[in-house]
Design an enzyme around this catalytic site. Structure first.
Site, PDB file in Angstrom:
ATOM      1  N   SER A  24       0.880  -1.182   0.000  1.00 31.06           N
ATOM      2  CA  SER A  24       0.000   0.000   0.000  1.00 31.06           C
ATOM      3  C   SER A  24       0.903   1.213   0.000  1.00 31.06           C
ATOM      4  O   SER A  24       1.797   1.348   0.839  1.00 31.06           O
ATOM      5  CB  SER A  24      -0.921  -0.017   1.221  1.00 31.06           C
ATOM      6  OG  SER A  24      -0.142  -0.234   2.373  1.00 31.06           O
ATOM      7  N   PHE A  27      -0.831   6.338  -2.016  1.00 30.93           N
ATOM      8  CA  PHE A  27      -2.103   6.640  -2.669  1.00 30.93           C
ATOM      9  C   PHE A  27      -3.206   5.637  -2.501  1.00 30.93           C
ATOM     10  O   PHE A  27      -4.291   5.827  -2.977  1.00 30.93           O
ATOM     11  CB  PHE A  27      -1.855   6.768  -4.168  1.00 30.93           C
ATOM     12  CG  PHE A  27      -1.584   8.181  -4.491  1.00 30.93           C
ATOM     13  CD1 PHE A  27      -0.720   8.545  -5.497  1.00 30.93           C
ATOM     14  CD2 PHE A  27      -2.197   9.173  -3.754  1.00 30.93           C
ATOM     15  CE1 PHE A  27      -0.486   9.862  -5.774  1.00 30.93           C
ATOM     16  CE2 PHE A  27      -1.955  10.483  -4.021  1.00 30.93           C
ATOM     17  CZ  PHE A  27      -1.101  10.833  -5.038  1.00 30.93           C
ATOM     18  N   ASP A 137      11.046  11.188  -7.003  1.00 30.42           N
ATOM     19  CA  ASP A 137      10.803  10.407  -5.780  1.00 30.42           C
ATOM     20  C   ASP A 137      11.540   9.068  -5.864  1.00 30.42           C
ATOM     21  O   ASP A 137      10.972   8.008  -5.609  1.00 30.42           O
ATOM     22  CB  ASP A 137       9.299  10.180  -5.575  1.00 30.42           C
ATOM     23  CG  ASP A 137       8.999   9.669  -4.161  1.00 30.42           C
ATOM     24  OD1 ASP A 137       7.877   9.157  -3.937  1.00 30.42           O
ATOM     25  OD2 ASP A 137       9.903   9.735  -3.292  1.00 30.42           O
TER      26      ASP A 137
END
Ligand SMILES: O=C(Nc1ccc2c(c1)CCNCC2)c1ccc(Br)cc1
Length: 344
Positions: A24, A27, A137
Site C-alpha cells: 500500500s 495513494f 521520488d
C-alpha cells in the site's frame, strides 16, 4: 447493506480477478490480480477518490506520465479504469518485488551486482529526462524487480512534467516533494531546483544504499537529517572501491552545478567497466510498431481482420485491448506459447 468493497470493484468484473495485496503506497493499495483473457498476473493500483482529496492532480500527473513513458526499465501501464469512486491503474506485475526488500535480504550488494541494477536505473532516468520529465521520488521502494532481476521504475505521482509547474530541463522547480533521506539539498532547502539534478542526487543515495546496505544521510530527527544532507558529508566504508567512492562523490555533490549530469553518468567508467556495450538508454519499444504475431492472435479471438486489429492496437487507448496486447507480447518475449480462446 454496507459496501463490501465488492460493489465498488464491479468495473473489474469479467476482466480481472483480484488476489492478495502487494503493498500500500501513499495513494492507496496495490493488489495482485489475474487478467482473465490471458490468465497472466498484473498489479492493480486502486485509488479511492474520497481518500485522496486534493491529491487528485498527482494521480493525473502519474497517468499522463505513464501514458507517455514506455521503456524496458519502467513498469508498464496496461489499462486505466476510472469510476465515480475509484481509479484502477492496471500495471505490469514485477514478481521480484521491491529492490528495498532485495537489499535488506542481502544486506549489501557486491559492486558487480550493484552495477547490474544501477545501469538499468540510469537508463530509465536518462529516458525519462529525455522526454522532459523528472521522477523526483527515487527510492528503493519505487524500484521493482522482475523474475529475471530486471529493474522496473514505478510511481510517477511526484514527477515533474513538461510544461508543468516549472519545467524540468534546466528550468527551476519549486515544489518540495519526495522522501527526505533521498532528497537533494537544494530540494529540502526549499530553493528552486532542477528536477534532473535532484534525480541524480537521489540516484547517488540509491547507489550508496546498494553498495553499503545503509543510507548516507540518516537521522530520526528531521532537522538533523536536513543538516546532514545540506553538509553532504557521509561515511565511506572501507569495503568501497576507489572507483565507487569517486562516483558517489560526483553524485552526492551538494552544489547541483558541480554534480555529475545524467549524460556524464552514461559514460562514466564505473558503469561501463566489465561491460562491452555502452549504456543504451533509449526505449526498445516503438509505438508505431505492433507485433504481428500478437495482433494476429488477437484478430482471431476478436474475429476481426489483422489490419483492423493492428489499427485498434495503435490507438493505445490503455483499455482491455492494450492490456491484452502487452501481456501476450510479454509471453512471446519469454518464449512462451500465447493463445487466446476462439471467438465466442
Ligand atoms: O508488482 C508490484 N509489486 C510487488 C510484486 C511482487 C512482490 C511485492 C510487490 C512485494 C510483496 N511480496 C511479494 C513480492 C507492483 C507493480 C506495480 C506497481 Br504501480 C506497484 C507494485
Amino acid at each position: 447493506m454496507p459496501d463490501t468493497g465488492k460493489e465498488s470493484y464491479r468495473a473489474l468484473n469479467g476482466l480481472y480477478v483480484l488476489h492478495d495485496e502487494l503493498g500500500s503506497g501513499g495513494f492507496g493499495k496495490v493488489k495482485l490480480a489475474t487478467h482473465l483473457l490471458t490468465g497472466q498476473y498484473v498489479a492493480i493500483k486502486i485509488i479511492d477518490k474520497k481518500k485522496i482529496g486534493n491529491d487528485l492532480p498527482r494521480v493525473k500527473t502519474e497517468m499522463d506520465a505513464l501514458r507517455t513513458l514506455s521503456h524496458q526499465n519502467i513498469c508498464q501501464l496496461y489499462q486505466y479504469i476510472e469510476t465515480t469512486e475509484k481509479f484502477f491503474i492496471i500495471m505490469e506485475y514485477c514478481s521480484g518485488g521491491e529492490m528495498f526488500d532485495y537489499i535488506v535480504r542481502k544486506e549489501r550488494l557486491p559492486e558487480a551486482e550493484a552495477r547490474h541494477f544501477f545501469r538499468q536505473l540510469v537508463q530509465a532516468i536518462a529516458y525519462v529526462h529525455s522526454l522532459g520529465y523528472a521522477h523526483r521520488d527515487l527510492k528503493p521502494e519505487n524500484l521493482l524487480l522482475t523474475e529475471e532481476l530486471k529493474l522496473k521504475l514505478i510511481d510517477f505521482g511526484l514527477c515533474a512534467r513538461p510544461g508543468g509547474p516549472g519545467l524540468v530541463n534546466n528550468k527551476p522547480l519549486d515544489t518540495c516533494c519526495g522522501s527526505p533521506a533521498y532528497a537533494a539539498p537544494e530540494l529540502i532547502l526549499g530553493q528552486q531546483y532542477l528536477g534532473n539534478r535532484a534525480d541524480v542526487w537521489s540516484m547517488g543515495v540509491l547507489l550508496y544504499a546498494l553498495l553499503c546496505g545503509a543510507l548516507p544521510f540518516e537521522d530520526d530527527n528531521m532537522q538533523l537529517l536536513y543538516r546532514k544532507i545540506s553538509n553532504g558529508r557521509y561515511y565511506e566504508p572501507d569495503f568501497l572501491t576507489n572507483s565507487s567512492k569517486e562516483l558517489l562523490k560526483r553524485m552526492l555533490q551538494v552544489d547541483p552545478e558541480r554534480r555529475i549530469t545524467v549524460n556524464e553518468l552514461l559514460r562514466h567508467p564505473w558503469l561501463n567497466s566489465t561491460y562491452q556495450a555502452a549504456l543504451k538508454w533509449q526505449t526498445i519499444y516503438d509505438k508505431n510498431l505492433v507485433d504481428e504475431d500478437v495482433a494476429r492472435e488477437m484478430a482471431y479471438h476478436y474475429g476481426t481482420q489483422l489490419g483492423t486489429m493492428v489499427g485498434k492496437i495503435k490507438e493505445w487507448r490503455f483499455d482491455y485491448l492494450t492490456a491484452t496486447y502487452h501481456l501476450l507480447l510479454q509471453l512471446k518475449a519469454r518464449g512462451e506459447k500465447f493463445a487466446l480462446p476462439p471467438p465466442r
